[in-house]
Structures are given as structure tokens and as C-alpha cells.
Enzyme design. Sequence first.
Site, mmCIF file in Angstrom:
data_model
loop_
_atom_site.group_PDB
_atom_site.id
_atom_site.type_symbol
_atom_site.label_atom_id
_atom_site.label_comp_id
_atom_site.label_asym_id
_atom_site.label_seq_id
_atom_site.Cartn_x
_atom_site.Cartn_y
_atom_site.Cartn_z
ATOM 1 N N GLU A 138 -4.997 0.106 1.629
ATOM 2 C CA GLU A 138 -5.489 -1.169 1.091
ATOM 3 C C GLU A 138 -7.006 -1.224 0.963
ATOM 4 O OE1 GLU A 138 -3.906 -4.493 3.251
ATOM 5 O OE2 GLU A 138 -1.835 -4.015 2.734
ATOM 6 N N GLU A 193 4.602 -0.924 2.989
ATOM 7 C CA GLU A 193 4.560 -2.117 3.842
ATOM 8 C C GLU A 193 5.257 -3.269 3.141
ATOM 9 O OE1 GLU A 193 0.859 -3.425 5.567
ATOM 10 O OE2 GLU A 193 0.144 -1.371 5.856
#
Length: 497
Positions: A223, A404
Amino acid sequence: MSLLTRRRLLRRAALSATATGAVRTGLAGAAAAGTVASAAVAGCDDTPDPALEGDASSGALRFPPDFGWGAATSAYQIEGAAKEDGRGESVWDTFSRTPGQTRNGDTGDVAADHYHRYAEDLDLMRDLGLRSYRFSISWSRIQADGSGRPNQRGLDFYRRLVDGLHERGIAPMATLFHWDLPQALQDAGGWENRDTAERFGAYADIVFRALGDRVPAWLTINEPKTVVQNGYLSGHHAPGRQDPAAAYLVAHHLQLAHGLAVRALRAAGVEGRIGPALNLHPCYPADDTAEAAAATRLYDGYENRLYLDSVFTGAYPQDVLADLRADSRMVRGIRDGDLAVIASPVDLLAVQYYTPIYVTGQGTTVRKWPTSEAEWQQIYPEGMYDILTRVTRDYGPIPLTITENGLPCPDTLAPDGTVDDTARIDFLRDHFAAAHRAIRDGVPLESYHVWSLLDNFEWAEGYDQRWGLVYVDYPTQRRVLKRSAHWYRTVIRNNGL
Ligand code: FCB
């Protein structure tokens, strides 16, 4: 939208917990934003696969035969052992030890004590039937100061972990960087300093040469957007800055670091596959106006295309560059050849999906769906379908993995020793079904890692938010399978719902 306005909006989006404004339904909104898929994804084989149809009479949803059911964690969130075996300090050690930065002053010093209990945790994974485990490597265990000779004890820990996974028939998927930058590199300018990207390439090379024979799949940077937005815009993550001009220079250096790691893998002659791990947010207009559509397009540029286009098309999106302006630190920081490095061919794309974003004509965001304990998370499984089909349509049939997706719940250990997290089961069931529909419509999704295997240190939220399939009783470090873990084991055994 100026950077300052954007920073204010992001902060507001992060802090406001109220849902406002009626918006279009997700599908209609997505269609207006040009992000929704038709029944089959362009460029993909859209012949229905009978193996996916399941048993019509029971309504079962069967996944492809070798689907990689998994769970995810990250080093700082679970390992603890902050001062052991030569580990150096990271920005998260510094940040979490700074008064007022995390809930209750929590730190990752002990976390879930996974560094000492990894064998027990490996057994838990085997008992759940996991086929894949996505974890991260702590850079400061490998190079205490982010450069120089590797620390063998750090490498040995990950070697033991990876060997233990193989012994239990679980495929390792290793992330090189999940936010815990060595503090010494931060002191030298952190991701604002281009040299950090070069250091990352050198660190990646060490790790590939040490573990490359045992790790079939690598993820570069977890991320990058969160580092940019939370670390450098809102400042509620390490290193706690509120500096929009620096933020997007950081974005560029993170992308560059990603590309350098991809090149390091190829240069090391290692077999494994590699790709980025991006948290993607489907962005939908909050209403029918042309202004909302335009604002949504730019918002999508900052949330998604900045990271996707640079890797998959070799160019940053023009609208975002124009919005940042030619004299911005980021645009001035892009050197000849950088985009070619960033766009080095990858083997897979890791998608992390938690929430959609609804954008008004003013460029503000509103909420449409119920939020979870994490006030930034709106529960909208359809967004999973939209983002998966969109990346396949826009960037081609690159193999995808979900690294995720999950839900925090107010889990408590009942006197009878059980943890009843029915809401998590409902959440996962709906998101699995959305992923299944995307596969059926041609998306090459290979695996799905639930966030998270264990309750852990949830960054600025400390230990208050519990995201695990497995409950961690922190005072004793005892692990207890939650109801969702038992349910997930059955899903895996049945290869579907
Ligand atoms: C993601 C992070 C992960 C965890 C989840 C809830 O953004 O990558 O470490 O915090 O959110």
C-alpha cells in the site's frame, strides 16, 4: 483540487464517522464512473466454467481447484521482539513510542509475540487448512540501519518461517516492505530521499538471494498510497508528517523502489513471481451531476491510477500530474528512465480491498453504506467485484491475488472459551461471493488472503481493533480460534461456500 484542499479532505474523510447524503446505487454509480464490468470482462475468456458453477441445487459456489485460500499478517503488527537478534529501530518504533500517536500509547514491542511463537502459529495455519500465507519481512531485522551487511540472525528467522510453511504444505507469499522503514533511513530523509529507493533495491537483493529458493511469490511495497496519505498527508501514521508537497515525491520514490526490487529479482536469477500490493478503492460519484463525475475521475486518479498506470502503462496519469502541477516536488523529481524502471514487467498484482469511496462535485466524500469499527470502512462487497473486474478490463489479464480483505469486530472471549464473530463470517461470505462472481466473469484471481490471521497491532488504533480469525489474549498470548476461523476452515475444505 489543490494539494492543501486534498489534504483537508483526506483528513476529514479519515476522521468523520457519519454517513451523509443519499447516493446512487453502487452499480449505477460505478457505471457513471466508467468502472463497472459488463457480464464478462473484456479481453478475458467469458465461457462459463462448469467447475465454478457448483451444485445448483444447494446454491454452492465452488472456486477453481487450486485456489489459494490464505491469511495475511505483517511483521511489525505481529512479531514483537523489537530488540532481539540484532533488529534495528524502524519508523513505527519511533512513532508508536511518541506520546499521543497511538491509542492507549500501544506499541509493537511485544505485539502477538509471533517472533517467539511462530511454530505454534504455523500449526494454527495448518489446522485451518491454509494453502497460502502472506507475511512481511522486517527490513530492520535484515539491515538494522537500512544498509550494509545483512544480519544473518534476521534472515535465519524468515528462513525458519518459510521452511515451516513448506513443511506444512502452505505456500509462502512474502512482502518486502510493510511500512516499517529503518529509522536510520528516515533520519536521512526517508522516502523523500531518492536514495531510499536505491537502498530498498539493495535490501531486496539480499532477501532474494537468501530466501529466493523457497519463496514462490513476492510483493514489493504494501500500500504505497497509505504511506503517502496517512504518513505524509494526514500524519496519523509514521512518520507523522503533514506535508502535501513531500507526499507525492514520496509516492514517486515508493514506485521507483518497487521497480528496483522487481529488477533485483530478475538480476538475482531467482524463479519466484513478483508484483505490487495495492489498496484499491472503487470510486463512485455521489450524485448524478457532471461535477461529481469529474471529481470522481480525479479522485480515482489519486486513489488508483497513480499506482496502477505507472506500473502497468509506464506513465503517471496526466490528470493527476496536471493537478499536482509541473513545478511540484514530485513532477520535478521524476528523472528520465524512472518510469521504465517502475513499469518493469511484473508477474502478478496483489489487490487489497476494504471500502468504496463516494465523491461529490466538490471533491468531498460521503458515506453510503454502514461502516465497521474502522470508521473509514464502508461495508460494500460489490466494490470487490467492481475493482477486480475493472483492473482486469483496464490493465489486461494479469494474475490477481487478494492479499487483504477483512473486518474488525468487537470480539470478546466468552466464559465458555469461544469468540462469536458472526459479523465477520457474514462479511467474508459476501466478499467471497463477490470474488467468485468476478472469477466467473473472467477475472484471473488466484488466491484470497483474509486480513488477518491473528489479532494484532492495528497501527494508530493499537490493540483496540481486532481483525484476526484467531483471537489473541494479549496478557497470556493464548490463541483462540474465533467462530470465523472454524467457518473458514470449512470453506477451505469445501473449496467454496
Ligand atoms: C491495511 C494494512 C494492514 C492493516 C489493514 C486493516 O491498510 O495494510 O496492515 O492495517 O489495513
